[in-house]
Design a protein around this motif. Structure first.
Motif, mmCIF file in Angstrom:
data_model
loop_
_atom_site.group_PDB
_atom_site.id
_atom_site.type_symbol
_atom_site.label_atom_id
_atom_site.label_comp_id
_atom_site.label_asym_id
_atom_site.label_seq_id
_atom_site.Cartn_x
_atom_site.Cartn_y
_atom_site.Cartn_z
ATOM 1 N N GLN A 221 -2.142 -0.098 -10.627
ATOM 2 C CA GLN A 221 -2.481 1.171 -11.428
ATOM 3 C C GLN A 221 -1.391 2.134 -11.306
ATOM 4 O O GLN A 221 -0.573 2.135 -10.593
ATOM 5 C CB GLN A 221 -3.942 1.654 -10.779
ATOM 6 C CG GLN A 221 -3.495 2.303 -9.643
ATOM 7 C CD GLN A 221 -4.758 2.951 -9.098
ATOM 8 O OE1 GLN A 221 -5.656 2.562 -8.076
ATOM 9 N NE2 GLN A 221 -5.018 4.125 -9.982
ATOM 10 N N THR A 222 -1.618 3.161 -12.294
ATOM 11 C CA THR A 222 -0.532 4.196 -12.471
ATOM 12 C C THR A 222 -0.490 4.921 -11.186
ATOM 13 O O THR A 222 -1.510 5.275 -10.413
ATOM 14 C CB THR A 222 -0.893 5.266 -13.590
ATOM 15 O OG1 THR A 222 -0.985 4.523 -14.703
ATOM 16 C CG2 THR A 222 0.032 6.286 -13.672
ATOM 17 N N SER A 223 0.633 5.418 -10.683
ATOM 18 C CA SER A 223 0.955 6.174 -9.432
ATOM 19 C C SER A 223 0.778 5.381 -8.106
ATOM 20 O O SER A 223 0.509 6.089 -7.040
ATOM 21 C CB SER A 223 0.188 7.403 -9.250
ATOM 22 O OG SER A 223 -1.081 7.161 -8.909
ATOM 23 N N SER A 224 0.622 3.972 -8.202
ATOM 24 C CA SER A 224 0.487 3.262 -6.904
ATOM 25 C C SER A 224 1.974 2.878 -6.455
ATOM 26 O O SER A 224 1.885 2.400 -5.434
ATOM 27 C CB SER A 224 -0.376 1.963 -7.215
ATOM 28 O OG SER A 224 0.170 1.148 -8.244
ATOM 29 N N GLY A 225 2.824 3.215 -7.217
ATOM 30 C CA GLY A 225 4.354 2.899 -6.535
ATOM 31 C C GLY A 225 5.008 1.766 -7.112
ATOM 32 O O GLY A 225 6.039 1.228 -6.597
ATOM 33 N N LYS A 226 4.473 1.282 -8.417
ATOM 34 C CA LYS A 226 5.512 0.323 -8.978
ATOM 35 C C LYS A 226 7.042 0.807 -9.336
ATOM 36 O O LYS A 226 7.970 -0.053 -8.651
ATOM 37 C CB LYS A 226 4.878 0.036 -10.579
ATOM 38 C CG LYS A 226 3.412 -0.501 -10.276
ATOM 39 C CD LYS A 226 2.813 -0.925 -11.891
ATOM 40 C CE LYS A 226 2.745 0.370 -12.636
ATOM 41 N NZ LYS A 226 1.819 1.225 -12.158
ATOM 42 N N THR A 227 7.136 1.954 -10.033
ATOM 43 C CA THR A 227 8.427 2.419 -10.340
ATOM 44 C C THR A 227 9.102 2.755 -8.947
ATOM 45 O O THR A 227 10.484 2.215 -8.837
ATOM 46 C CB THR A 227 8.399 3.507 -10.966
ATOM 47 O OG1 THR A 227 7.677 3.215 -12.113
ATOM 48 C CG2 THR A 227 9.900 4.170 -11.571
ATOM 49 N N PHE A 228 8.446 3.073 -7.748
ATOM 50 C CA PHE A 228 9.165 3.591 -6.633
ATOM 51 C C PHE A 228 9.829 2.054 -6.053
ATOM 52 O O PHE A 228 10.718 1.975 -5.479
ATOM 53 C CB PHE A 228 8.153 4.183 -5.622
ATOM 54 C CG PHE A 228 8.819 4.557 -4.224
ATOM 55 C CD1 PHE A 228 9.301 5.738 -4.029
ATOM 56 C CD2 PHE A 228 8.719 3.623 -3.287
ATOM 57 C CE1 PHE A 228 9.800 5.787 -2.808
ATOM 58 C CE2 PHE A 228 9.119 3.958 -1.920
ATOM 59 C CZ PHE A 228 9.764 5.178 -1.917
ATOM 60 N N THR A 229 8.931 1.027 -6.201
ATOM 61 C CA THR A 229 9.240 -0.099 -5.648
ATOM 62 C C THR A 229 10.646 -0.725 -6.332
ATOM 63 O O THR A 229 11.371 -1.236 -5.791
ATOM 64 C CB THR A 229 8.222 -1.176 -5.681
ATOM 65 O OG1 THR A 229 7.065 -0.730 -4.928
ATOM 66 C CG2 THR A 229 8.415 -2.594 -5.111
ATOM 67 N N VAL B 80 0.851 -1.243 -0.075
ATOM 68 C CA VAL B 80 -0.232 -0.085 0.139
ATOM 69 C C VAL B 80 1.012 1.126 -0.086
ATOM 70 O O VAL B 80 1.736 1.558 0.725
ATOM 71 C CB VAL B 80 -1.047 -0.045 1.233
ATOM 72 C CG1 VAL B 80 -1.857 1.170 1.021
ATOM 73 C CG2 VAL B 80 -1.593 -1.182 1.341
ATOM 74 N N ARG B 81 0.662 2.204 -0.900
ATOM 75 C CA ARG B 81 1.307 3.149 -0.788
ATOM 76 C C ARG B 81 0.938 4.428 0.147
ATOM 77 O O ARG B 81 -0.276 4.310 0.225
ATOM 78 C CB ARG B 81 1.373 3.887 -2.731
ATOM 79 C CG ARG B 81 1.290 5.334 -2.480
ATOM 80 C CD ARG B 81 1.393 6.032 -3.682
ATOM 81 N NE ARG B 81 0.256 6.412 -4.599
ATOM 82 C CZ ARG B 81 -0.708 6.847 -4.024
ATOM 83 N NH1 ARG B 81 -1.092 7.489 -3.055
ATOM 84 N NH2 ARG B 81 -1.756 7.121 -5.084
ATOM 85 N N PRO B 82 1.815 5.489 0.733
ATOM 86 C CA PRO B 82 1.306 6.263 1.586
ATOM 87 C C PRO B 82 0.280 7.043 0.941
ATOM 88 O O PRO B 82 0.297 7.283 -0.374
ATOM 89 C CB PRO B 82 2.368 7.051 1.913
ATOM 90 C CG PRO B 82 3.709 6.117 1.715
ATOM 91 C CD PRO B 82 3.172 5.374 0.424
ATOM 92 N N SER B 83 -0.645 7.688 1.605
ATOM 93 C CA SER B 83 -1.801 8.435 1.063
ATOM 94 C C SER B 83 -1.108 9.681 0.539
ATOM 95 O O SER B 83 -0.533 10.350 1.501
ATOM 96 C CB SER B 83 -2.946 8.457 2.050
ATOM 97 O OG SER B 83 -4.036 9.436 1.196
HETATM 98 P P1 ADP Z 1 3.821 3.927 -10.688
HETATM 99 O O1 ADP Z 1 5.079 3.596 -11.290
HETATM 100 O O2 ADP Z 1 3.166 2.899 -10.215
HETATM 101 O O3 ADP Z 1 2.897 4.697 -11.739
HETATM 102 P P2 ADP Z 1 5.172 5.710 -9.048
HETATM 103 O O4 ADP Z 1 6.240 4.573 -8.397
HETATM 104 O O5 ADP Z 1 5.668 6.535 -9.628
HETATM 105 O O6 ADP Z 1 3.986 4.964 -9.400
HETATM 106 O O7 ADP Z 1 4.588 6.445 -7.665
HETATM 107 C C1 ADP Z 1 4.163 7.625 -7.612
HETATM 108 C C2 ADP Z 1 4.390 8.580 -6.696
HETATM 109 O O8 ADP Z 1 4.090 8.045 -5.373
HETATM 110 C C3 ADP Z 1 5.858 8.892 -6.972
HETATM 111 O O9 ADP Z 1 6.073 10.145 -6.523
HETATM 112 C C4 ADP Z 1 6.440 8.162 -5.521
HETATM 113 O O10 ADP Z 1 7.555 8.806 -5.030
HETATM 114 C C5 ADP Z 1 5.315 7.744 -4.591
HETATM 115 N N1 ADP Z 1 5.481 6.869 -3.937
HETATM 116 C C6 ADP Z 1 5.028 5.643 -4.332
HETATM 117 N N2 ADP Z 1 4.925 4.685 -3.497
HETATM 118 C C7 ADP Z 1 5.713 4.911 -2.268
HETATM 119 C C8 ADP Z 1 6.137 4.647 -1.095
HETATM 120 N N3 ADP Z 1 5.882 3.518 -0.558
HETATM 121 N N4 ADP Z 1 6.820 5.407 0.017
HETATM 122 C C9 ADP Z 1 6.755 7.033 -0.627
HETATM 123 N N5 ADP Z 1 6.455 7.337 -1.745
HETATM 124 C C10 ADP Z 1 5.995 6.472 -2.844
#
Ligand code: ADP
Ligand code: MG
Length: 849
Positions: free
Chosen positions: A86-94, A10-13
């Motif tokens: 979904q987009t912006s859920s944190g895939k790339t961040f992970t 779960v990504r932070p809100s």
């Molecule tokens: P996706 O690749 O799924 O489209 P991103 O990884 O780009 O999404 O994440 C979108 C935003 O949320 C980025 O700014 C990222 O830094 C932030 N984010 C996502 N997951 C986390 C997390 N676990 N902790 C802190 N920030 C996060």
């Protein structure tokens, strides 16, 4: 067999808004949707291998989910870790991480090299590649010029992307630098980076090869010969929101195919794989590039983990549900991972020999029979291997043969094509040298007429040219042609090489010139492919093909135009709906204003009534006057509160609950005060004569004959009635306000969702626009091409006609020449006969002399 490891993160809100209806609750390895009050909603609770809450770090995710796979990859197992959501859920961040918290790829790379350092008895060779799948095209991120790469499959390499740059690397820093370079390429590839990044998949791949070091002289050298090759894929998938929608209602199925076919097919593959092995049937790996590349990772020979990222916001609940359902299905997939060892034949034999030796040694022990059998079995196995190898060798040989044949066939085809293009170029040449040929033809005609003139004087033809060798070659070429009439048999009996030259001396020049014409060139082609009809057929076919392409393109264009029109209609409808909703919202926004106005009116009426009543009460000290003044104060303050309440409601509709409470409180106080005053009035006070009068007037029953007690009761009843009416009105107003507030919230939500939908549709419309313009461009290109080809065809047909005409003329000339030769031949014969007879006649005469 082992299950795919599935986790949810779960990504932070990001929104500061508190939950209104429901929220996702994480507890150990379970995630469930809860109502605002904390009760879980049934049917929406999921359990996975791990559930990472908002506070979890990439380090923890790596440790629990991916580390084992990475270590296994070093030991020779294929491994894949991918992020879905979904987009912006944190895939790339992970996968890629941030500056403060390195992602899975970074950690995996470092871990691989750290692990290798610790293994001293093996040598390693590591290759890395980085690719992107965008719109079903594979692009190399290490090398911008490697675009639109193809997937191939071979026995040795399995499924691979051909032409993908693979870098041999020695340390983690080198890899990380390469990845950085790849990221730069990825961003430079397209102008609209956001759209691209959310709709493309990236695959970072490490191929780990290892071989035992040949350290011991006496030991098992077969293990040294065996090479382990494992592939590690780390995948950052495209945003899944579209596929979630497609899955939900199927409306965007067709569009989804264009936008993100891979993701849709991935969903299908996961669905199929999650069904039991018996119902499974065909798995559509080949339907998309992504699933084809990841085939071993999905239901095959690999250790796999999926991290499904979700966004906790309430607006994303539908997408989150989609992601969790995907994750639940993925959890049911089982893989069968094994160490990938490549054994050379020598190594295999050595290994088996060693095993036999081992068994022999054991044979000397007690289980002789069992071991003997085992040896037999092993021998059989060996034989089987041998047979299999032989079979494979024969197959290989056959394959080689057919390959050769194919090559031969291709070469022939190529020759034909070359010939055809020669024909075209010679036709050009022919056109250019048309003038020269014209004169040649002219001279041919002249020669023919000349030959007929000089028939009787064949040996003295004036234009004899000595060029025997060239001519012989030309003649032999000529004689094979079926199109030309054959020379008479009798002619060959007498026409030796010299005679032939002499006989044809008048035609040498013409044949020389004719040799240069394309008709001669055509003669050297394989006869079945070079006829003009055949070439015409090819052109016709080509034109038909082009026509078909044109038709398809036109159909596509029409389809797109129809879709575009539909979208526009939908847009109009949405616009109408939005404007209706906006009006509705406006009306709703006006309600507090109107309520505030009616409260102002009520206040005026109330003050009027109070002033009338006060005018009846002359004695300011009497309890009635006190009652009136306190009632008026409370009433006024009640109305003022209502007014502020409404004005606040006009400014900010959401914060009205506190005011409601205040008004209720004030109402209560008013009610109690009135009650206590009325009670005290009834119990203690003796009424004066004026009061009596006033009371009489106040009493609504208007009965002057009422007794004192009866009047008071009447008055009390009157007041409490009035109070009740005010209370009822107040409650009514309050209810109305609540209702309006609710309506307002609902329509705001509807408005927001419509706006979102509208934005999406707008995006889609733009995309369609783009597609329509693209296909129009393609269409015009195809039309241009078609016109060009038609033009070419026409010129070609014209050229052919010219050539045919020339050939005809030549045939006529040749036939007439043959005729003249034949008559010439018969003349010679008759002359010879004559000479012979003369000789015969003169000889006896001379003898007689
Ligand atoms: P996706 O690749 O799924 O489209 P991103 O990884 O780009 O999404 O994440 C979108 C935003 O949320 C980025 O700014 C990222 O830094 C932030 N984010 C996502 N997951 C986390 C997390 N676990 N902790 C802190 N920030 C996060
Ligand atoms: Mg991303």
């Amino acid at each position: 067999m082992e299950k795919i490891c599935v986790a949810v993160r779960v990504r932070p809100s990001v929104s500061s808004e508190s939950f209104n209806g429901a929220y996702w609750n994480v507890e150990d390895n379970r995630i469930s949707l809860h109502r605002l009050h904390g009760t879980p909603i049934s049917g929406l609770s999921y359990t996975f291998d791990h559930v990472f809450d908002e506070s979890s770090t990439n380090a923890r995710v790596y440790e629990l989910l991916t580390k084992d796979i990475i270590h296994a990859a070093v030991d020779g197992f294929n491994g894949t870790a991918f992020a879905y959501g979904q987009t912006s859920s944190g895939k790339t961040f992970t996968m890629n991480g941030s500056e403060t918290d390195a992602g899975i790829i970074n950690r995996a790379v470092k871990d691989v090299f750290a692990k290798i350092q610790m293994i001293s008895d093996r040598e390693f060779l590591i290759r890395v590649s980085y690719m992107e799948i965008y719109n079903e095209e594979i692009n190399d991120l290490f090398s911008v010029e490697n675009q639109k790469l193809q997937i191939h499959e071979s026995l040795e390499r399995g499924i691979f992307v051909s032409g993908l740059r693979e870098e041999i690397v020695n340390n983690a820093e080198q890899v990380l630098k390469l990845i950085e370079l790849g990221e730069v390429n990825r961003h430079f590839g397209e102008t609209n980076m956001n759209v691209r990044s959310s709709r493309s998949h990236t695959i970072f791949r490490m191929v780990i090869e290892s071989k035992g070091k040949d350290t011991n002289s006496s030991g098992d050298s077969s293990s040294v010969d065996a090479i382990r090759v494992s592939v590690l894929n780390l995948v950052d998938l495209a945003g899944s929101e579209r596929i979630a929608k497609t899955g939900a209602d199927g409306v965007r199925l067709k569009e989804g195919k264009h936008i993100n076919k891979s993701l849709m097919v991935l969903g299908n593959v996961i669905n199929k794989l999650s069904e039991g092995a018996k119902q499974r049937g065909h798995i559509p790996y080949r339907d998309s590039k992504l699933t084809r590349i990841l085939q071993p990772a999905l239901g095959g020979n690999a250790k796999t983990s999926i991290i499904c990222t979700i966004a906790p916001e309430e607006v994303h609940i539908e997408e989150t549900k989609g992601t969790l359902q995907f994750a639940s299905r993925a959890k049911r997939i089982t893989n069968c991972a094994q160490v990938n060892e490549i054994l050379t034949d020598a190594a295999l034999l050595k290994r088996q020999k060693l095993e036999i030796e081992d068994l022999r040694k054991k044979l000397q022990g007690s289980h002789a029979e069992v071991l003997e059998q085992e040896i037999l079995k092993l021998r059989n196995d060996m034989l089987k291997y041998e047979l299999e190898r032989e079979k494979l060798a024969t197959e290989l040989e056959e394959e080689r043969k057919s390959h050769k044949e194919r090559d031969q066939c291709i070469r022939e085809q190529q020759m034909k094509i070359d010939n055809l293009s020669n024909l075209v170029s010679f036709s050009d040449l022919d056109r250019n040298s048309n003038q020269g040929q014209g004169s040649a033809r002219q001279s041919l005609k002249e020669e023919c007429s000349e030959s007929s003139v000089h028939q009787g004087d064949a040996f003295s033809t004036p234009c004899f040219k000595a060029d025997p060798k060239a001519f012989v070659v030309k003649r032999s070429n000529y004689s094979t042609l079926p199109d030309y009439s054959p020379l008479p048999d009798t002619f060959s009996n007498v026409a030796d090489e010299d005679t032939w030259q002499k006989m044809n001396k008048g035609y040498m020049a013409d044949l020389d010139s004719l040799q240069m014409t394309p008709a001669r060139k055509v003669q050297s082609f394989p006869s079945n492919d070079i006829t003009p009809a055949c070439s015409n057929d090819n052109f016709k076919k080509e034109v038909q093909q082009l026509k078909r392409q044109l038709e398809i393109a036109t159909e596509d264009k029409n389809e797109l135009e129809r879709k575009h029109a539909e979208q526009i209609m939908l847009n109009h409808q949405l616009m109408d709906e939005i404007s209706e909703l906006q009006q509705e919202a406006k009306l709703i926004q006006e309600i507090p204003q109107r309520l505030s106005e009616s409260v102002g009116n009520c206040k005026d009426v109330y003050e009027d009534i109070l002033s009338i009543v006060q005018s009846f009460v002359s004695d300011g000290e009497s309890s009635t006057a006190k009652l009136l003044s306190s009632t008026s104060e409370i009433g006024k303050s009640l109305f003022t509160t209502l007014e502020t309440h409404f004005s606040m409601a006009m400014d900010d509709r959401s914060s009205s609950t506190g005011n409601n409470f205040l008004i209720q409180e004030q109402c209560k106080v008013l009610y109690e005060k009135l009650n206590s005053t009325i009670t005290s009035l009834v119990s203690s006070e003796t009424p004066s004569s004026e009061n009596e009068e006033a009371r009489a007037q106040l009493c609504s029953c208007g009965n002057k004959g009422c007794t004192q007690g009866g009047e008071t009761a009447c008055w009390k009843e009157e007041l409490s009635n009035e109070l009740n009416t005010i209370k009822e009105r107040y409650y009514g107003l309050e209810k109305e306000l609540d209702h309006n507030n609710q309506l307002l919230v609902v329509s705001k939500e509807r408005y927001d969702s419509l706006e979102r939908e509208f934005r999406l549709l707008k995006e889609d419309r733009d995309l369609l626009h783009q597609m329509v313009s693209d296909s129009s461009q393609k269409l015009s290109l195809v039309t241009d091409q078609k016109e060009n080809v038609l033009k070419d065809l026409n010129t070609e047909v014209q050229r052919r006609k010219n050539l045919e005409e020339e050939i005809k003329q030549f045939s006529v000339a040749f036939a007439s020449r043959q005729r003249s030769l034949a008559s010439f031949h018969s003349d010679i014969k008759s002359n010879c006969e004559k000479l012979r007879t003369q000789c015969l006649v003169s000889l006896p005469k001379s003898r007689g002399c």
